[in-house]
Scaffold this motif. Structure first.
Motif, PDB file in Angstrom:
ATOM      1  N   LEU A   1       0.883 -13.715  74.380  1.00  0.00           N
ATOM      2  CA  LEU A   1       0.407 -13.740  72.988  1.00  0.00           C
ATOM      3  C   LEU A   1      -1.086 -13.415  72.916  1.00  0.00           C
ATOM      4  O   LEU A   1      -1.516 -12.607  72.086  1.00  0.00           O
ATOM      5  N   ALA A   2      -1.866 -14.043  73.789  1.00  0.00           N
ATOM      6  CA  ALA A   2      -3.316 -13.818  73.778  1.00  0.00           C
ATOM      7  C   ALA A   2      -3.669 -12.387  74.170  1.00  0.00           C
ATOM      8  O   ALA A   2      -4.534 -11.758  73.545  1.00  0.00           O
ATOM      9  N   MET A   3      -2.998 -11.863  75.196  1.00  0.00           N
ATOM     10  CA  MET A   3      -3.295 -10.492  75.627  1.00  0.00           C
ATOM     11  C   MET A   3      -2.837  -9.483  74.583  1.00  0.00           C
ATOM     12  O   MET A   3      -3.500  -8.471  74.363  1.00  0.00           O
ATOM     13  N   SER A   4      -1.728  -9.771  73.914  1.00  0.00           N
ATOM     14  CA  SER A   4      -1.248  -8.871  72.863  1.00  0.00           C
ATOM     15  C   SER A   4      -2.239  -8.808  71.709  1.00  0.00           C
ATOM     16  O   SER A   4      -2.573  -7.725  71.213  1.00  0.00           O
ATOM     17  N   LEU A   5      -2.712  -9.968  71.301  1.00  0.00           N
ATOM     18  CA  LEU A   5      -3.692 -10.017  70.222  1.00  0.00           C
ATOM     19  C   LEU A   5      -4.986  -9.321  70.639  1.00  0.00           C
ATOM     20  O   LEU A   5      -5.564  -8.547  69.868  1.00  0.00           O
ATOM     21  N   SER A   6      -5.424  -9.555  71.869  1.00  0.00           N
ATOM     22  CA  SER A   6      -6.638  -8.906  72.380  1.00  0.00           C
ATOM     23  C   SER A   6      -6.468  -7.399  72.473  1.00  0.00           C
ATOM     24  O   SER A   6      -7.380  -6.640  72.136  1.00  0.00           O
ATOM     25  N   LEU A   7      -5.303  -6.978  72.934  1.00  0.00           N
ATOM     26  CA  LEU A   7      -5.030  -5.544  73.067  1.00  0.00           C
ATOM     27  C   LEU A   7      -5.039  -4.877  71.700  1.00  0.00           C
ATOM     28  O   LEU A   7      -5.561  -3.773  71.545  1.00  0.00           O
ATOM     29  N   ARG A   8      -4.486  -5.556  70.722  1.00  0.00           N
ATOM     30  CA  ARG A   8      -4.415  -4.995  69.378  1.00  0.00           C
ATOM     31  C   ARG A   8      -5.781  -4.971  68.693  1.00  0.00           C
ATOM     32  O   ARG A   8      -6.156  -3.984  68.069  1.00  0.00           O
ATOM     33  N   LEU A   9      -6.544  -6.059  68.826  1.00  0.00           N
ATOM     34  CA  LEU A   9      -7.797  -6.180  68.085  1.00  0.00           C
ATOM     35  C   LEU A   9      -9.025  -5.696  68.844  1.00  0.00           C
ATOM     36  O   LEU A   9     -10.005  -5.288  68.227  1.00  0.00           O
ATOM     37  N   LEU A  10      -8.981  -5.758  70.164  1.00  0.00           N
ATOM     38  CA  LEU A  10     -10.191  -5.488  70.950  1.00  0.00           C
ATOM     39  C   LEU A  10     -10.031  -4.376  71.982  1.00  0.00           C
ATOM     40  O   LEU A  10     -10.831  -4.272  72.901  1.00  0.00           O
ATOM     41  N   GLU A  11      -8.977  -3.550  71.840  1.00  0.00           N
ATOM     42  CA  GLU A  11      -8.707  -2.520  72.845  1.00  0.00           C
ATOM     43  C   GLU A  11      -9.897  -1.587  73.039  1.00  0.00           C
ATOM     44  O   GLU A  11     -10.204  -1.179  74.158  1.00  0.00           O
ATOM     45  N   ASP A  12     -10.613  -1.268  71.958  1.00  0.00           N
ATOM     46  CA  ASP A  12     -11.749  -0.360  72.073  1.00  0.00           C
ATOM     47  C   ASP A  12     -13.021  -1.074  72.556  1.00  0.00           C
ATOM     48  O   ASP A  12     -13.990  -0.432  72.932  1.00  0.00           O
ATOM     49  N   LYS A  13     -13.007  -2.416  72.568  1.00  0.00           N
ATOM     50  CA  LYS A  13     -14.192  -3.177  72.977  1.00  0.00           C
ATOM     51  C   LYS A  13     -14.056  -3.795  74.364  1.00  0.00           C
ATOM     52  O   LYS A  13     -15.046  -4.079  75.021  1.00  0.00           O
ATOM     53  N   LEU A  14     -12.809  -4.041  74.791  1.00  0.00           N
ATOM     54  CA  LEU A  14     -12.569  -4.679  76.082  1.00  0.00           C
ATOM     55  C   LEU A  14     -11.773  -3.759  77.001  1.00  0.00           C
ATOM     56  O   LEU A  14     -10.904  -3.021  76.551  1.00  0.00           O
ATOM     57  N   SER A  15     -12.050  -3.868  78.275  1.00  0.00           N
ATOM     58  CA  SER A  15     -11.241  -3.159  79.267  1.00  0.00           C
ATOM     59  C   SER A  15     -10.003  -3.999  79.557  1.00  0.00           C
ATOM     60  O   SER A  15      -9.848  -5.112  79.060  1.00  0.00           O
ATOM     61  N   PHE A  16      -9.118  -3.478  80.399  1.00  0.00           N
ATOM     62  CA  PHE A  16      -7.955  -4.252  80.801  1.00  0.00           C
ATOM     63  C   PHE A  16      -8.374  -5.486  81.592  1.00  0.00           C
ATOM     64  O   PHE A  16      -7.668  -6.485  81.610  1.00  0.00           O
ATOM     65  N   ILE A  17      -9.528  -5.412  82.225  1.00  0.00           N
ATOM     66  CA  ILE A  17     -10.037  -6.579  82.948  1.00  0.00           C
ATOM     67  C   ILE A  17     -10.354  -7.698  81.961  1.00  0.00           C
ATOM     68  O   ILE A  17      -9.970  -8.850  82.161  1.00  0.00           O
ATOM     69  N   GLY A  18     -11.029  -7.375  80.875  1.00  0.00           N
ATOM     70  CA  GLY A  18     -11.341  -8.376  79.856  1.00  0.00           C
ATOM     71  C   GLY A  18     -10.094  -8.956  79.212  1.00  0.00           C
ATOM     72  O   GLY A  18      -9.996 -10.168  78.982  1.00  0.00           O
ATOM     73  N   ILE A  19      -9.146  -8.098  78.932  1.00  0.00           N
ATOM     74  CA  ILE A  19      -7.885  -8.555  78.332  1.00  0.00           C
ATOM     75  C   ILE A  19      -7.139  -9.455  79.314  1.00  0.00           C
ATOM     76  O   ILE A  19      -6.581 -10.492  78.934  1.00  0.00           O
ATOM     77  N   SER A  20      -7.171  -9.099  80.600  1.00  0.00           N
ATOM     78  CA  SER A  20      -6.533  -9.918  81.621  1.00  0.00           C
ATOM     79  C   SER A  20      -7.231 -11.264  81.775  1.00  0.00           C
ATOM     80  O   SER A  20      -6.574 -12.288  81.990  1.00  0.00           O
TER      81      SER A  20
END
Length: 177
Positions: free
Chosen positions: A91-110
């Motif tokens: 849930l958290a990674m999905s929300l991050s991927l949707r809202l912050l994909e352009d601001k965070l790398s996959f490392i940040g999302i992870s």
């Protein structure tokens, strides 16, 4: 929910990979003997699944992997810890991927996923033990999760880039189903 054979097969393969990685993790000793601490390498599969297939697929893979892990290991009590961590991390990674994909790398999302995975496990532990003091353990898990989250994000980044290079694309239609 209508799915074609390719999607079912892909989800089954991703679930099998997550299960295999989790089983392998049982044989890798942690450098520091901390109860409940694992590398969390199966979260690579969850993050890749989230990126290509969306939240529903990642939740399905996480829950199935947790259930199959119980069948394979016989550790029934670990199911609740595993599934709570997988659901909150997805849930958290999905929300991050949707809202912050352009601001965070996959490392940040992870890293966000690792934080919430640990939170889910401590939440279950505090409920099972009936003791709110289990949260004293949380900072230590977050500290360890920072390292594993970095590795999971870095690995996911390479895998996703390779999958895109060989022609695997995001399945927007599957995300809607």
């Amino acid at each position: 929910m209508k799915m074609d054979v390719r999607k079912v097969t892909t989800l089954a393969l991703l679930t099998a990979m997550a299960l295999a990685i989790s089983l392998l993790e049982h044989f890798i000793p942690m450098p520091v003997p901390i109860p409940g601490a694992k590398l969390g390498l199966s979260n690579i599969i969850l993050l890749v699944s989230l990126y290509f297939f969306g939240l529903r697929a990642a939740l399905l893979i996480g829950v199935l992997k947790s259930f199959l892990l119980v069948l394979a290991t016989g550790m029934v009590s670990s199911f609740f810890f595993s599934v709570a961590g997988a659901i909150l991390a997805s849930l958290a990674m999905s929300l991050s991927l949707r809202l912050l994909e352009d601001k965070l790398s996959f490392i940040g999302i992870s890293e966000i996923g690792a934080f919430f995975h640990n939170f889910g496990q401590v939440l279950v532990a505090s409920i099972v033990m009936g003791n709110i003091k289990m949260y004293y353990y949380f900072p230590l898990l977050v500290f360890i999760g920072t390292f594993s989250g970095f590795f999971v994000g870095l690995s996911s980044n390479y895998i996703i880039k390779h999958m895109e290079k060989i022609g695997i694309i995001k399945d927007e239609q599957f995300k809607k189903n």
